[in-house]
Motif scaffolding. Structure first.
Motif, PDB file in Angstrom:
ATOM      1  N   ARG A 172       0.840  -1.190   0.000  1.00  0.00           N
ATOM      2  CA  ARG A 172       0.000   0.000   0.000  1.00  0.00           C
ATOM      3  C   ARG A 172       0.882   1.249   0.000  1.00  0.00           C
ATOM      4  O   ARG A 172       1.796   1.340   0.815  1.00  0.00           O
ATOM      5  N   LEU A 173       0.642   2.199  -0.878  1.00  0.00           N
ATOM      6  CA  LEU A 173       1.477   3.408  -0.885  1.00  0.00           C
ATOM      7  C   LEU A 173       0.871   4.481   0.021  1.00  0.00           C
ATOM      8  O   LEU A 173      -0.337   4.686   0.030  1.00  0.00           O
ATOM      9  N   ASN A 174       1.756   5.141   0.759  1.00  0.00           N
ATOM     10  CA  ASN A 174       1.340   6.198   1.686  1.00  0.00           C
ATOM     11  C   ASN A 174       2.354   7.322   1.665  1.00  0.00           C
ATOM     12  O   ASN A 174       3.546   7.054   1.550  1.00  0.00           O
ATOM     13  N   GLY A 175       1.874   8.554   1.795  1.00  0.00           N
ATOM     14  CA  GLY A 175       2.819   9.675   1.917  1.00  0.00           C
ATOM     15  C   GLY A 175       2.609  10.706   0.833  1.00  0.00           C
ATOM     16  O   GLY A 175       1.549  10.785   0.215  1.00  0.00           O
TER      17      GLY A 175
ATOM     18  N   ALA B  24      -1.374   5.627  -8.703  1.00  0.00           N
ATOM     19  CA  ALA B  24      -0.510   4.725  -7.912  1.00  0.00           C
ATOM     20  C   ALA B  24      -1.076   4.585  -6.494  1.00  0.00           C
ATOM     21  O   ALA B  24      -1.108   3.485  -5.917  1.00  0.00           O
ATOM     22  N   GLY B  25      -1.546   5.712  -5.941  1.00  0.00           N
ATOM     23  CA  GLY B  25      -2.158   5.657  -4.610  1.00  0.00           C
ATOM     24  C   GLY B  25      -3.404   4.787  -4.627  1.00  0.00           C
ATOM     25  O   GLY B  25      -3.597   3.914  -3.768  1.00  0.00           O
ATOM     26  N   VAL B  26      -4.244   5.006  -5.644  1.00  0.00           N
ATOM     27  CA  VAL B  26      -5.537   4.306  -5.686  1.00  0.00           C
ATOM     28  C   VAL B  26      -5.348   2.810  -5.942  1.00  0.00           C
ATOM     29  O   VAL B  26      -5.961   1.973  -5.271  1.00  0.00           O
ATOM     30  N   ILE B  27      -4.512   2.469  -6.894  1.00  0.00           N
ATOM     31  CA  ILE B  27      -4.406   1.058  -7.314  1.00  0.00           C
ATOM     32  C   ILE B  27      -3.830   0.183  -6.191  1.00  0.00           C
ATOM     33  O   ILE B  27      -4.050  -1.021  -6.156  1.00  0.00           O
ATOM     34  N   THR B  28      -3.111   0.829  -5.251  1.00  0.00           N
ATOM     35  CA  THR B  28      -2.561   0.058  -4.127  1.00  0.00           C
ATOM     36  C   THR B  28      -3.435   0.202  -2.875  1.00  0.00           C
ATOM     37  O   THR B  28      -3.044  -0.246  -1.787  1.00  0.00           O
ATOM     38  N   GLY B  29      -4.582   0.855  -3.015  1.00  0.00           N
ATOM     39  CA  GLY B  29      -5.466   1.044  -1.857  1.00  0.00           C
ATOM     40  C   GLY B  29      -4.842   1.941  -0.802  1.00  0.00           C
ATOM     41  O   GLY B  29      -5.147   1.834   0.389  1.00  0.00           O
TER      42      GLY B  29
ATOM     43  N   GLU C  81      -8.932  18.181  -2.338  1.00  0.00           N
ATOM     44  CA  GLU C  81      -8.146  19.196  -3.051  1.00  0.00           C
ATOM     45  C   GLU C  81      -7.465  20.141  -2.083  1.00  0.00           C
ATOM     46  O   GLU C  81      -8.117  20.738  -1.228  1.00  0.00           O
ATOM     47  N   LEU C  82      -6.170  20.280  -2.228  1.00  0.00           N
ATOM     48  CA  LEU C  82      -5.424  21.219  -1.389  1.00  0.00           C
ATOM     49  C   LEU C  82      -5.009  22.382  -2.295  1.00  0.00           C
ATOM     50  O   LEU C  82      -5.299  22.351  -3.494  1.00  0.00           O
ATOM     51  N   ASP C  83      -4.288  23.384  -1.753  1.00  0.00           N
ATOM     52  CA  ASP C  83      -3.925  24.530  -2.597  1.00  0.00           C
ATOM     53  C   ASP C  83      -3.097  24.123  -3.794  1.00  0.00           C
ATOM     54  O   ASP C  83      -3.346  24.508  -4.919  1.00  0.00           O
ATOM     55  N   GLU C  84      -2.056  23.347  -3.544  1.00  0.00           N
ATOM     56  CA  GLU C  84      -1.174  22.952  -4.648  1.00  0.00           C
ATOM     57  C   GLU C  84      -0.998  21.458  -4.656  1.00  0.00           C
ATOM     58  O   GLU C  84       0.071  20.929  -4.962  1.00  0.00           O
ATOM     59  N   GLY C  85      -2.051  20.760  -4.236  1.00  0.00           N
ATOM     60  CA  GLY C  85      -1.914  19.310  -4.171  1.00  0.00           C
ATOM     61  C   GLY C  85      -3.267  18.635  -4.157  1.00  0.00           C
ATOM     62  O   GLY C  85      -4.307  19.280  -4.014  1.00  0.00           O
ATOM     63  N   ILE C  86      -3.254  17.331  -4.314  1.00  0.00           N
ATOM     64  CA  ILE C  86      -4.475  16.535  -4.225  1.00  0.00           C
ATOM     65  C   ILE C  86      -4.143  15.276  -3.430  1.00  0.00           C
ATOM     66  O   ILE C  86      -3.120  14.614  -3.680  1.00  0.00           O
ATOM     67  N   ARG C  87      -5.021  14.975  -2.453  1.00  0.00           N
ATOM     68  CA  ARG C  87      -4.860  13.736  -1.696  1.00  0.00           C
ATOM     69  C   ARG C  87      -5.862  12.719  -2.227  1.00  0.00           C
ATOM     70  O   ARG C  87      -7.030  13.045  -2.424  1.00  0.00           O
ATOM     71  N   VAL C  88      -5.398  11.494  -2.491  1.00  0.00           N
ATOM     72  CA  VAL C  88      -6.325  10.423  -2.887  1.00  0.00           C
ATOM     73  C   VAL C  88      -6.318   9.375  -1.780  1.00  0.00           C
ATOM     74  O   VAL C  88      -5.272   9.029  -1.238  1.00  0.00           O
ATOM     75  N   PHE C  89      -7.501   8.898  -1.438  1.00  0.00           N
ATOM     76  CA  PHE C  89      -7.596   7.892  -0.380  1.00  0.00           C
ATOM     77  C   PHE C  89      -8.836   7.035  -0.623  1.00  0.00           C
ATOM     78  O   PHE C  89      -9.737   7.405  -1.383  1.00  0.00           O
ATOM     79  N   MET C  90      -8.889   5.897   0.031  1.00  0.00           N
ATOM     80  CA  MET C  90      -9.994   4.966  -0.150  1.00  0.00           C
ATOM     81  C   MET C  90     -11.145   5.350   0.764  1.00  0.00           C
ATOM     82  O   MET C  90     -10.922   5.641   1.941  1.00  0.00           O
ATOM     83  N   LYS C  91     -12.372   5.366   0.245  1.00  0.00           N
ATOM     84  CA  LYS C  91     -13.482   5.611   1.158  1.00  0.00           C
ATOM     85  C   LYS C  91     -14.609   4.608   0.950  1.00  0.00           C
ATOM     86  O   LYS C  91     -15.454   4.429   1.796  1.00  0.00           O
TER      87      LYS C  91
ATOM     88  N   ALA D 208       4.178   3.334 -17.957  1.00  0.00           N
ATOM     89  CA  ALA D 208       3.647   3.793 -16.669  1.00  0.00           C
ATOM     90  C   ALA D 208       2.528   2.871 -16.205  1.00  0.00           C
ATOM     91  O   ALA D 208       2.426   2.542 -15.015  1.00  0.00           O
ATOM     92  N   ALA D 209       1.693   2.416 -17.149  1.00  0.00           N
ATOM     93  CA  ALA D 209       0.586   1.518 -16.792  1.00  0.00           C
ATOM     94  C   ALA D 209       1.136   0.202 -16.234  1.00  0.00           C
ATOM     95  O   ALA D 209       0.581  -0.354 -15.272  1.00  0.00           O
ATOM     96  N   LEU D 210       2.225  -0.267 -16.813  1.00  0.00           N
ATOM     97  CA  LEU D 210       2.801  -1.529 -16.326  1.00  0.00           C
ATOM     98  C   LEU D 210       3.393  -1.347 -14.924  1.00  0.00           C
ATOM     99  O   LEU D 210       3.308  -2.243 -14.080  1.00  0.00           O
ATOM    100  N   VAL D 211       3.992  -0.189 -14.673  1.00  0.00           N
ATOM    101  CA  VAL D 211       4.512   0.081 -13.323  1.00  0.00           C
ATOM    102  C   VAL D 211       3.350   0.041 -12.321  1.00  0.00           C
ATOM    103  O   VAL D 211       3.436  -0.601 -11.264  1.00  0.00           O
ATOM    104  N   LEU D 212       2.244   0.695 -12.680  1.00  0.00           N
ATOM    105  CA  LEU D 212       1.091   0.744 -11.772  1.00  0.00           C
ATOM    106  C   LEU D 212       0.545  -0.664 -11.534  1.00  0.00           C
ATOM    107  O   LEU D 212       0.256  -1.050 -10.382  1.00  0.00           O
ATOM    108  N   ALA D 213       0.442  -1.437 -12.614  1.00  0.00           N
ATOM    109  CA  ALA D 213      -0.057  -2.807 -12.480  1.00  0.00           C
ATOM    110  C   ALA D 213       0.888  -3.609 -11.577  1.00  0.00           C
ATOM    111  O   ALA D 213       0.446  -4.365 -10.706  1.00  0.00           O
ATOM    112  N   GLY D 214       2.180  -3.395 -11.766  1.00  0.00           N
ATOM    113  CA  GLY D 214       3.180  -4.110 -10.963  1.00  0.00           C
ATOM    114  C   GLY D 214       3.072  -3.758  -9.485  1.00  0.00           C
ATOM    115  O   GLY D 214       3.279  -4.605  -8.607  1.00  0.00           O
ATOM    116  N   LEU D 215       2.749  -2.487  -9.186  1.00  0.00           N
ATOM    117  CA  LEU D 215       2.609  -2.070  -7.782  1.00  0.00           C
ATOM    118  C   LEU D 215       1.450  -2.797  -7.108  1.00  0.00           C
ATOM    119  O   LEU D 215       1.496  -3.093  -5.911  1.00  0.00           O
ATOM    120  N   ALA D 216       0.401  -3.084  -7.917  1.00  0.00           N
ATOM    121  CA  ALA D 216      -0.798  -3.717  -7.347  1.00  0.00           C
ATOM    122  C   ALA D 216      -0.691  -5.238  -7.357  1.00  0.00           C
ATOM    123  O   ALA D 216      -1.384  -5.913  -6.586  1.00  0.00           O
TER     124      ALA D 216
END
Ligand code: UD1
Length: 429
Positions: A11-14, A242-247, A276-286, A374-382
């Motif tokens: 799971r990716l965090n940070g 990357a955040g989403v695909i790894t939960g 949504e933040l000023d210069e960023g976006i947080r993605v998380f599972m809900k 990039a898609a293969l990297v994401l698939a590999g992370l999951a």
């Protein structure tokens, strides 16, 4: 040959910070030669496509110095030739922006004709139509496009297809032309606005970038400037996925949330938590994620450059998703590689039918282009187990230090040569 090795399932965090926009840099750097002066460009991403472009510029006689890893000084006071050889264009199609820039400055340019590529036939008829409308005579001989005129004169140009490349190339040729140029049905991508802002900071008079109609009042001369480029919308989108695909729970910073609207909207529709933040976006599972229909379109539509990454994500989500490619005719080659990792994707014409599977499994796979990689990297992370990705050179064209950024988020990913990998495997056995 280098490979990326991913031991998936973490799971990716940070927080991850986005680099400068590759596609903006590929246009802004050539644009800098429109002035007989020095430009300093900040937030240039450290990716291979930029090195290739700078090599092409150096061959023209331009002096290029790195002030730091992301800041370059371009001195285009002396240019020795108006010819860009196939060797450069062959490596990156974006060298064709040198055509518009050289034509704009010298009234003449000779650039090798770009060929096709892995995502489809890539015509340049709209670029040529624009140059001709400005008064250039354009001919194609021996694999080179030659554009020449005594004087460029502003004109009205209606683009038959919405093309990022043609819009930028015509802007480059028109900034020093006599009188007014109007481009209708112009592309509206964030990097077009960035190129226009850069040129305006050099003394150009461009209005309407980011809309369908761009108006360019020709000026006599441009001057040097110092300019900071926008962050990379597609790199940002890739780390969000990357955040989403790894939960996981990932905050992507140094982005412009407005540029991310189409991507954020689709992720929200799937059930992803988006803050949504000023210069960023947080993605998380809900909530459990839902399947989705997506169609790629010119900006502000869903970007074609995020198509493979979202497809990789949809491959892991229950139900049937549809991904329709609306910009390129041949951008699904990587789906065979995802299927080797256990995905269930069938392509018919310009649509991929994606039936979500319970989990992907690691495999040795090969990237066919930058975003496919990039898609293969994401698939590999999951995926469960180990994924080995060949042809990292494609990924390095557009992602700065991808494995380091992902490691910081907790991924188990590293880079090694194929020979080192084999040794590692024997050790394990
Ligand atoms: C396109 C994407 C861009 C992405 C890049 C790499 C769009 C509108 N553009 O930009 O966001 O970063 O690919 O994946 O989504 N075309 C012509 N004649 C021309 C030029 C283009 O018919 O003279 C057609 C192309 O075949 C294509 C479409 O127009 O179907 C878009 O091409 P264009 O926007 O020029 O491509 P890029 O600038 O590479």
């Amino acid at each position: 040959m280098e490979q990326l090795i991913i031991n998936g399932g973490k799971r990716l965090n940070g927080t991850v910070s986005v680099s400068g926009a590759k596609n903006a840099a590929l246009a802004i750097i050539p644009a800098s030669i429109l002035c007989k002066d020095v430009c300093i460009i900040e937030n240039v991403p450290c990716v291979n496509d930029i090195s290739v472009l700078l090599d092409a510029m150096i061959e023209l006689g331009v002096k290029v110095n790195y002030i730091d890893e992301h800041t370059i000084r371009i001195d285009a006071r002396k240019i020795n030739t108006i010819r860009v050889n196939y060797e450069h264009i062959n490596k990156i199609r974006a060298s064709y922006y040198l055509l518009g820039a050289l034509l704009g400055r010298f009234n003449e340019a000779e650039v090798a004709l770009p060929g096709g590529c892995n995502i489809g036939n890539r015509p340049i008829d709209q670029h040529i139509k624009g140059f001709e409308a400005l008064g250039a005579e354009v001919s194609i001989e021996h694999g080179m496009i030659n554009a020449k005129t005594d004087k460029l004169v502003g004109s009205n140009i209606y683009l038959d297809v919405v093309s990022v490349g043609a819009t930028i190339n015509i802007v480059l040729a028109a900034v020093l032309a006599e009188g007014l140029t109007v481009i209708e049905n112009a592309a509206k991508e964030p990097h077009i606005v960035d190129v226009a802002n850069f040129l305006n900071s050099m003394g150009a008079d461009i209005k309407g970038s980011g809309t369908d109609t761009i108006k360019i009042h020709g000026v006599k001369k441009l001057h040097g400037t110092q300019y900071m480029m926008i962050p990379d919308q597609i790199e940002a989108g890739t780390y969000m996925v990357a955040g989403v695909i790894t939960g996981g729970d990932v905050t992507v910073t140094n982005l412009i949330p407005k540029h991310m609207e189409a991507i954020s909207a689709k992720l929200k529709e799937m059930g992803v938590g988006i803050e949504e933040l000023d210069e960023g976006i947080r993605v998380f599972m809900k909530e459990p994620l839902k399947s989705l229909h997506v169609k790629t379109l010119p900006y502000p539509g869903f970007p074609t450059d995020m198509q493979p990454q979202i497809t990789a994500l949809l491959a892991t989500i229950k139900g049937t998703s549809l991904m329709t490619e609306g910009v390129w005719e041949n951008r699904f080659q990587y789906t065979d590689e995802l299927n080797r990792m256990g995905a269930n994707i069938k392509v018919e014409g310009s649509t991929a039918f994606i039936t979500g599977v319970n989990g992907l499994t690691g495999a040795e796979v090969t990237s066919t282009d930058l975003r496919a990689g990039a898609a293969l990297v994401l698939a590999g992370l999951a995926a469960e187990g180990q994924t080995v990705i060949n042809h990292t050179d494609y990924i390095d064209r557009g992602y700065e230090h991808i494995e380091i950024k992902l490691q910081k988020l907790g991924a188990n990913i590293y880079r090694a040569t194929a020979a080192e990998n084999k040794k590692e495997l024997f050790k394990v056995m």
